[in-house]
Design a protein around this motif. Structure first.
Motif, PDB file in Angstrom:
ATOM      1  N   VAL A  22      59.423 -52.253  -5.651  1.00 33.68           N
ATOM      2  CA  VAL A  22      60.203 -53.481  -5.630  1.00 33.68           C
ATOM      3  C   VAL A  22      59.294 -54.626  -5.190  1.00 33.68           C
ATOM      4  N   GLN A  23      59.619 -55.819  -5.632  1.00 29.08           N
ATOM      5  CA  GLN A  23      58.847 -56.992  -5.215  1.00 29.08           C
ATOM      6  C   GLN A  23      59.267 -57.440  -3.822  1.00 29.08           C
ATOM      7  N   GLY A  81      62.863 -58.271  -2.255  1.00 28.74           N
ATOM      8  CA  GLY A  81      63.879 -57.491  -2.932  1.00 28.74           C
ATOM      9  C   GLY A  81      64.577 -56.501  -2.014  1.00 28.74           C
ATOM     10  N   LEU A 117      66.357 -52.334  -1.649  1.00 30.20           N
ATOM     11  CA  LEU A 117      66.503 -50.953  -2.089  1.00 30.20           C
ATOM     12  C   LEU A 117      67.506 -50.272  -1.160  1.00 30.20           C
ATOM     13  N   VAL A 131      56.414 -51.885  -1.841  1.00 28.96           N
ATOM     14  CA  VAL A 131      56.794 -53.284  -1.946  1.00 28.96           C
ATOM     15  C   VAL A 131      55.558 -54.085  -2.341  1.00 28.96           C
TER      16      VAL A 131
END
Length: 124
Positions: free
Chosen positions: A11-12, A15, A17, A122
């Motif tokens: 994920v950036q 973001g 999760l 990340v």
């Protein structure tokens, strides 16, 4: 006791999760469930723990960004991770232990059973 962790991924930064950990073999609601993480080259560290589905503990590095919750009916604990940072990159492990007096929730040696880990990456 078996613990099955899932939900990791790439994920950036910024973001979100959600990790899940399904437990079997114990009466879920009477135990403590915790999340730990281990980044490359570092020791495993405490992230969060929940007791009786309502009492929660967090590491200072994740407080305000991560939320731990439990669903007794599904014997599953979740870790909602928001505002993720590159330094959150690690393998995340769920763990289980019996609640007892003077339990140190943040100490990994207090936990009896561990899941297999799920990778969270990340990107910046």
């Amino acid at each position: 006791v078996q613990l099955q962790a899932s939900g990791g991924g790439l994920v950036q930064a910024g973001g979100s999760l959600r990790l899940s950990c399904a437990a079997s073999g114990r009466t879920f609601s009477t135990y403590v469930m915790g999340w730990f993480r281990q980044a490359p080259g570092k020791e495993r560290e405490f992230v969060a723990a929940v007791k009786y589905s309502a009492i929660r503990y967090y590491a200072s590095s994740v407080k305000g960004r991560f939320t731990i919750s439990a669903d007794n009916a599904k014997s599953t604990v979740y870790l909602q991770m928001n505002s993720l940072k590159p330094e959150d990159t690690a393998v995340y492990y769920c763990a289980n232990t019996e609640d007892r007096r003077l339990l140190d929730y943040g100490l990994e040696t207090e936990y009896d059973y561990w899941g297999q880990g799920t990778q969270v990456t990340v990107s910046s």
